[in-house]
Design an enzyme around this catalytic site. Structure first.
Site, PDB file in Angstrom:
ATOM      1  N   CYS A 118       0.822  -1.220   0.000  1.00 21.58           N
ATOM      2  CA  CYS A 118       0.000   0.000   0.000  1.00 21.58           C
ATOM      3  C   CYS A 118       0.852   1.265   0.000  1.00 21.58           C
ATOM      4  CB  CYS A 118      -0.970  -0.004   1.179  1.00 21.58           C
ATOM      5  SG  CYS A 118      -2.432  -0.918   0.797  1.00 21.58           S
ATOM      6  N   TYR A 119       0.841   2.012   1.097  1.00 17.80           N
ATOM      7  CA  TYR A 119       1.661   3.219   1.161  1.00 17.80           C
ATOM      8  C   TYR A 119       3.109   2.889   0.810  1.00 17.80           C
ATOM      9  CZ  TYR A 119       3.807   7.504   2.938  1.00 17.80           C
ATOM     10  OH  TYR A 119       4.520   8.667   3.051  1.00 17.80           O
TER      11      TYR A 119
ATOM     12  N   HIS B 159      -3.434  -5.503   1.224  1.00 22.78           N
ATOM     13  CA  HIS B 159      -2.767  -5.970   2.449  1.00 22.78           C
ATOM     14  C   HIS B 159      -2.710  -7.500   2.544  1.00 22.78           C
ATOM     15  CE1 HIS B 159      -2.387  -2.096   4.487  1.00 22.78           C
ATOM     16  NE2 HIS B 159      -3.540  -1.786   3.928  1.00 22.78           N
TER      17      HIS B 159
ATOM     18  N   GLU C 157      -1.194  -9.179   4.734  1.00 22.03           N
ATOM     19  CA  GLU C 157      -1.075  -9.591   6.135  1.00 22.03           C
ATOM     20  C   GLU C 157      -2.420  -9.759   6.832  1.00 22.03           C
ATOM     21  OE1 GLU C 157      -0.427  -6.725   4.790  1.00 22.03           O
ATOM     22  OE2 GLU C 157      -0.719  -5.006   6.116  1.00 22.03           O
TER      23      GLU C 157
ATOM     24  N   ASP D 284       3.244 -13.720  31.262  1.00 18.53           N
ATOM     25  CA  ASP D 284       4.566 -13.171  30.953  1.00 18.53           C
ATOM     26  C   ASP D 284       5.558 -13.411  32.080  1.00 18.53           C
ATOM     27  OD1 ASP D 284       3.293 -12.294  28.714  1.00 18.53           O
ATOM     28  OD2 ASP D 284       3.233 -10.185  29.292  1.00 18.53           O
TER      29      ASP D 284
ATOM     30  N   LYS E   3       2.880 -11.758  22.223  1.00 15.74           N
ATOM     31  CA  LYS E   3       2.168 -12.481  23.282  1.00 15.74           C
ATOM     32  C   LYS E   3       1.956 -13.971  22.947  1.00 15.74           C
ATOM     33  CE  LYS E   3      -0.080 -12.072  27.204  1.00 15.74           C
ATOM     34  NZ  LYS E   3       0.386 -11.301  28.367  1.00 15.74           N
TER      35      LYS E   3
END
Ligand code: XMP
Length: 515
Positions: free
Chosen positions: A84-85, A172, A174, A230, A371
């Site tokens: 894109c950009y 996109h 992704e 975590d 995560k």
């Protein structure tokens, strides 16, 4: 981690999807890192660099403050993919033209692949269903580029200059709405960039252990252990690396879930053989919170008291050289701010400033992980699935789930109700399909009847949400029979409560917590 690894670098031009690109690349077992688009050339050039992705971004490349990058990056000798950009910028920088389109292309779009031999599209269907979001489009490709795909609203949906290893997609790959987006990224990462895909959690563990040992030498480390994913994963990893030179500090603020302190201590001491100091500071926290009803004040008091207690405990351990923190990658990604490439670094809302005399060197073994990768690591390290899959629990604990004043009695009521709800969720097999679930104790009383008596008791709200990222969430459609069972159990077993309500607010406009 960036050292010798094969890696793909992602330059961030401000797209909301930049992190997704990094995750998709890692799912292909290739290490990826995000840098702000204005990163200096020396930071971009690195051993093991196999390719560069230029992310999307909200601006137009001809805007006054349009983010840009050092054009030398095109000449580093590794393939570049503009999305894109990123594609539009590549066109602008290399001599093409971009115009504001009459019709923008947002959302789902259908794209025709015109060159099935393009290395971006090898093995893919000729018609692609993709996710687009752009107002501008390319009117003239830069010299050397040829069109490889088009759509009704974007004559150049994909372009490439194969000789110079430069590729661009106007949509996109992704985003999961782009049905064969993963395959396109695989073609880029494995095919075009030639990555072997040998980055795995197992390799990560060995390397992380080596790094920690090197950093710490024969020093001593303390880390906070909360029982959250975590800190639990970090403690296990550090224990592998350092053995008894690691001391964990478990600050029990008295605002945890029912039985949680015992469970965390029991597991980590007996099962994993870690040295854990138990700072039983419940009364101290309650004293400081007495009479406080305002949520942000509660948070501040709890944060400050946590640091005091932690500091005292670390002092008591003695001779400590390092403080370990469970910082993860999203906490510290530097991203291009929308206004321009001013760099901002996010800090974790629970990692407050430590007092000056505690300025220990930091050990942050999870700092490169997302995560879901931390969860995978926990799994590899043998952490009980019950820990790995646990719902998140806020740092200030029940304090933000007990509206109004916090007293030991109200803590007990909230804990008892919450324990019933969670037990029922587990029993009904609904725990894993909800992302977060809890009970909120409200600061109102209502009238009820029990047997022949009128009661004047507490109200609790049940909250259960489903979410991917906790930024937006929907309330969980729990079965009514289930809700009914939870309600009767709470009212029957927790004497002080005579009414249960279910929260059916999504986020936005609501938040997940009530305060
Ligand atoms: P909200 O309520 O903002 O919550 O929709 C989003 C996620 O953040 C958690 N949360 C906190 N976590 N300290 C934390 O460590 C806090 O002060 C805090 N406030 C909210 C919340 O539980 C949810 O997972």
């Amino acid at each position: 981690m960036s050292g010798e690894h094969e890696s793909i670098l992602i330059l961030d031009f401000g797209s909301q999807y930049t992190q997704l690109i990094a995750r998709r690349v890692r799912e292909l077992n290739v290490f990826s890192e995000i840098l702000p688009c204005d990163a200096a050339l020396e930071r971009v050039r690195r051993p093991g660099l196999k390719g560069i992705v230029l992310s999307g971004g909200p601006q137009s490349v001809y805007d006054e403050n349009a983010p840009s990058m050092d054009p030398e990056i095109y000449n580093l000798g590794v393939p570049v993919l503009g999305i894109c950009y990123g594609l539009q910028l590549m066109m602008r920088d290399l001599g093409g033209e971009i115009v504001a389109a009459d019709s923008a292309e947002y959302g789902p779009a259908s794209v025709e692949i015109e060159d099935p031999h393009s290395p971006m599209f090898i093995g893919l269907d000729a018609r692609q269903f993709v996710w687009a979001s752009h107002g501008d489009h390319i009117s003239k490709p830069a010299p050397g580029f040829v069109r490889t795909a088009s759509s009704r609203n974007a004559p150049f949906s994909a372009l490439e200059d194969r000789a110079n290893q430069r590729f661009g997609l106007q949509f996109h790959p992704e985003v999961h709405h782009t049905r064969q987006g993963r395959e396109m990224l695989r073609n880029f990462v494995h095919g075009i960039c030639g990555c072997s895909g040998d980055w795995s959690m197992r390799a990560f563990i060995d390397e992380a252990i080596e790094q920690v040992r090197e950093q710490v030498g024969d020093g001593k480390v303390v880390c906070g252990l909360s029982g959250g994913v975590d800190s639990s994963v970090m403690a296990l990893l550090l224990h592998r690396a350092l053995g008894d030179r690691l001391t964990c500090i478990f600050v029990d603020n008295g605002l945890l879930r029912k039985g949680e302190a015992e469970q965390v201590l029991g597991d980590f001491r007996e099962r994993y053989h870690l040295e854990v100091r138990h700072a039983a500071a419940g009364e101290r926290f309650l004293d400081k919170l007495a009479g406080v009803t305002e949520p942000e004040r509660k948070r501040k008091i709890i944060g400050a008291t946590f640091i005091e207690v932690f500091d005292e405990e670390a002092e008591a351990v003695g001779g400590v050289d390092f403080l370990a923190q469970g910082t993860i990658y999203p906490d510290r990604i530097e991203s291009a701010a929308i206004k321009g490439p001013a760099t901002t670094i996010k800090t974790h809302h629970n990692v407050g400033g430590l007092p000056d005399h505690m300025k220990l060197d930091l050990v942050e073994p999870l700092k490169d992980l997302f995560k879901d990768e931390v969860r995978k690591l926990g799994h590899e390290l043998g952490l009980d699935p019950a820990f790995v899959g646990r719902h998140p629990f806020p740092g200030p604990g029940l304090a933000v789930r007990i509206l109004g004043e916090i007293t030991s009695e109200r803590v007990r009521i909230a804990q008892d109700c919450d324990a019933i709800f969670i037990e029922e969720l587990r029993e009904a097999g609904l725990y894993d399909s909800t992302s977060q679930a809890f009970v909120v104790l409200l600061p109102v009383r209502t009238v009820g009847v029990m047997g022949d008596f009128r009661t004047y008791g507490n109200v609790v709200a049940i909250r259960a949400v489903e979410t991917q990222d906790f930024m937006t969430a929907d309330w969980a459609r729990l079965p009514v029979d289930f809700l009914s069972r939870v309600s009767s159990r709470i009212v029957n077993e927790v004497r002080e409560v005579n009414r249960v309500v279910y929260d059916i607010t999504s986020k936005p406009p609501g938040t997940i917590e009530w305060e």
